[in-house]
Design a protein around this motif. Structure first.
Motif, PDB file in Angstrom:
ATOM      1  N   TRP A   1       0.828  -1.204   0.000  1.00 35.95           N
ATOM      2  CA  TRP A   1       0.000   0.000   0.000  1.00 35.95           C
ATOM      3  C   TRP A   1       0.866   1.259   0.000  1.00 35.95           C
ATOM      4  O   TRP A   1       0.588   2.210  -0.724  1.00 35.95           O
ATOM      5  CB  TRP A   1      -0.951  -0.012   1.198  1.00 35.95           C
ATOM      6  CG  TRP A   1      -1.908   1.141   1.184  1.00 35.95           C
ATOM      7  CD1 TRP A   1      -3.048   1.246   0.436  1.00 35.95           C
ATOM      8  CD2 TRP A   1      -1.805   2.354   1.917  1.00 35.95           C
ATOM      9  NE1 TRP A   1      -3.667   2.457   0.672  1.00 35.95           N
ATOM     10  CE2 TRP A   1      -2.918   3.159   1.584  1.00 35.95           C
ATOM     11  CE3 TRP A   1      -0.879   2.847   2.833  1.00 35.95           C
ATOM     12  CZ2 TRP A   1      -3.124   4.418   2.127  1.00 35.95           C
ATOM     13  CZ3 TRP A   1      -1.084   4.097   3.376  1.00 35.95           C
ATOM     14  CH2 TRP A   1      -2.195   4.865   3.020  1.00 35.95           C
ATOM     15  N   TRP A   2       1.941   1.272   0.806  1.00 32.84           N
ATOM     16  CA  TRP A   2       2.827   2.434   0.854  1.00 32.84           C
ATOM     17  C   TRP A   2       3.510   2.650  -0.492  1.00 32.84           C
ATOM     18  O   TRP A   2       3.756   3.778  -0.889  1.00 32.84           O
ATOM     19  CB  TRP A   2       3.854   2.288   1.972  1.00 32.84           C
ATOM     20  CG  TRP A   2       3.288   2.562   3.336  1.00 32.84           C
ATOM     21  CD1 TRP A   2       1.966   2.602   3.691  1.00 32.84           C
ATOM     22  CD2 TRP A   2       4.015   2.837   4.523  1.00 32.84           C
ATOM     23  NE1 TRP A   2       1.840   2.879   5.025  1.00 32.84           N
ATOM     24  CE2 TRP A   2       3.078   3.021   5.556  1.00 32.84           C
ATOM     25  CE3 TRP A   2       5.368   2.919   4.811  1.00 32.84           C
ATOM     26  CZ2 TRP A   2       3.461   3.310   6.857  1.00 32.84           C
ATOM     27  CZ3 TRP A   2       5.746   3.200   6.115  1.00 32.84           C
ATOM     28  CH2 TRP A   2       4.794   3.403   7.124  1.00 32.84           C
TER      29      TRP A   2
ATOM     30  N   GLN B   1       2.133   1.683  -3.508  1.00 30.89           N
ATOM     31  CA  GLN B   1       1.086   2.115  -4.432  1.00 30.89           C
ATOM     32  C   GLN B   1       0.660   3.558  -4.199  1.00 30.89           C
ATOM     33  O   GLN B   1       0.308   4.262  -5.138  1.00 30.89           O
ATOM     34  CB  GLN B   1      -0.119   1.185  -4.341  1.00 30.89           C
ATOM     35  CG  GLN B   1       0.162  -0.188  -4.902  1.00 30.89           C
ATOM     36  CD  GLN B   1      -0.973  -1.167  -4.659  1.00 30.89           C
ATOM     37  OE1 GLN B   1      -1.902  -0.903  -3.905  1.00 30.89           O
ATOM     38  NE2 GLN B   1      -0.878  -2.320  -5.305  1.00 30.89           N
ATOM     39  N   THR B   2       0.681   4.001  -2.947  1.00 27.06           N
ATOM     40  CA  THR B   2       0.293   5.380  -2.637  1.00 27.06           C
ATOM     41  C   THR B   2       1.498   6.321  -2.630  1.00 27.06           C
ATOM     42  O   THR B   2       1.361   7.497  -2.312  1.00 27.06           O
ATOM     43  CB  THR B   2      -0.431   5.464  -1.281  1.00 27.06           C
ATOM     44  OG1 THR B   2       0.421   4.944  -0.263  1.00 27.06           O
ATOM     45  CG2 THR B   2      -1.746   4.712  -1.321  1.00 27.06           C
ATOM     46  N   GLU B   3       2.666   5.770  -2.963  1.00 27.42           N
ATOM     47  CA  GLU B   3       3.918   6.519  -3.091  1.00 27.42           C
ATOM     48  C   GLU B   3       4.370   7.198  -1.811  1.00 27.42           C
ATOM     49  O   GLU B   3       4.995   8.251  -1.833  1.00 27.42           O
ATOM     50  CB  GLU B   3       3.835   7.525  -4.247  1.00 27.42           C
ATOM     51  CG  GLU B   3       3.623   6.840  -5.579  1.00 27.42           C
ATOM     52  CD  GLU B   3       3.562   7.798  -6.738  1.00 27.42           C
ATOM     53  OE1 GLU B   3       3.454   9.023  -6.528  1.00 27.42           O
ATOM     54  OE2 GLU B   3       3.627   7.308  -7.876  1.00 27.42           O
TER      55      GLU B   3
ATOM     56  N   GLN C   1      -0.670  10.251   5.380  1.00 23.42           N
ATOM     57  CA  GLN C   1      -0.694  11.352   4.411  1.00 23.42           C
ATOM     58  C   GLN C   1       0.375  12.396   4.738  1.00 23.42           C
ATOM     59  O   GLN C   1       1.065  12.889   3.857  1.00 23.42           O
ATOM     60  CB  GLN C   1      -2.090  12.001   4.414  1.00 23.42           C
ATOM     61  CG  GLN C   1      -2.284  13.038   3.355  1.00 23.42           C
ATOM     62  CD  GLN C   1      -2.535  12.413   1.987  1.00 23.42           C
ATOM     63  OE1 GLN C   1      -2.476  11.208   1.805  1.00 23.42           O
ATOM     64  NE2 GLN C   1      -2.794  13.236   1.016  1.00 23.42           N
TER      65      GLN C   1
ATOM     66  N   ARG D   1       3.766  10.967   3.874  1.00 24.53           N
ATOM     67  CA  ARG D   1       3.985  11.008   2.426  1.00 24.53           C
ATOM     68  C   ARG D   1       4.348  12.402   1.948  1.00 24.53           C
ATOM     69  O   ARG D   1       5.311  12.578   1.205  1.00 24.53           O
ATOM     70  CB  ARG D   1       2.753  10.519   1.666  1.00 24.53           C
ATOM     71  CG  ARG D   1       3.079  10.366   0.171  1.00 24.53           C
ATOM     72  CD  ARG D   1       1.902  10.022  -0.644  1.00 24.53           C
ATOM     73  NE  ARG D   1       1.225  11.281  -0.922  1.00 24.53           N
ATOM     74  CZ  ARG D   1      -0.023  11.397  -1.326  1.00 24.53           C
ATOM     75  NH1 ARG D   1      -0.755  10.344  -1.483  1.00 24.53           N
ATOM     76  NH2 ARG D   1      -0.542  12.555  -1.553  1.00 24.53           N
TER      77      ARG D   1
END
Length: 144
Positions: free
Chosen positions: A22-23, A25-27, A68, A71
C-alpha cells in the motif's frame, strides 16, 4: 549494494507485506531497486536506505503521524535533498505534526509524552543502526 525482498523488509521495519504494498502504491515510500506494480509477478526489492526510511516511517506512524503527512514530508525531502543529505536528518513528531532538522540539532532517539501528545525524536544514524542490528539478528548483512 545489498537487495532486500518484502519479507525481510517487513520484519526489519515492523510493517506487514500488505502495508509495504500500500505504501508503494500510494507513493509514501517506493522501493528504489525494483518498484512494484499491479497484479501478479511484480516483486518489490528494497535497498538499505529504503529500509531506514521505512523504519522511520513506521515509528512516525506508530507515534500518531498520519500516513498522508508522512507522504507529503517524504515527497518534499525527495525533491529537495540528496540521499547523502537524508543521512544527516533527524525527524521529530509531535502529535500529528512532523518536522525534520539537521541531525546535529536533535537529541538521540526519544519517545516521550509532552502535554498529552506523543513526542518522537529519531536521528537517521540511530535508525540506520537499529536497522543494522535487526538485519544482523536475522543473519543478514547491512551495507549502505
Amino acid at each position: 549494494m545489498l537487495i532486500y525482498p518484502v519479507g525481510i523488509v517487513a520484519q526489519v521495519a515492523g510493517l506487514t507485506p500488505r502495508q509495504l504494498e500500500w505504501w508503494d502504491q500510494t507513493e509514501i515510500i517506493t522501493p528504489s531497486i525494483a518498484p512494484g506494480g499491479r497484479g501478479r509477478g511484480y516483486r518489490r526489492l528494497y535497498g538499505f536506505d529504503d529500509l531506514v526510511l521505512l523504519f522511520v516511517a513506521a515509528r512516525l506512524r506508530d507515534s500518531g503521524v498520519p500516513a498522508q503527512r508522512i507522504r507529503h514530508s517524504f515527497d518534499f525531502l525527495r525533491k529537495h535533498r540528496t540521499a547523502a543529505s537524508l543521512r544527516e536528518l533527524a525527524f521529530f513528531a509531535i502529535g500529528d505534526r512532523l518536522l525534520t532538522v539537521h541531525e546535529s540539532m536533535a537529541p538521540v532517539w526519544t519517545l516521550a509524552e509532552v502535554n498529552g501528545q506523543t513526542l518522537l525524536s529519531l536521528r537517521w544514524t540511530e535508525a540506520a543502526e537499529e536497522v543494522r542490528r535487526r538485519l544482523e539478528a536475522l543473519g543478514l548483512d547491512a551495507i549502505e
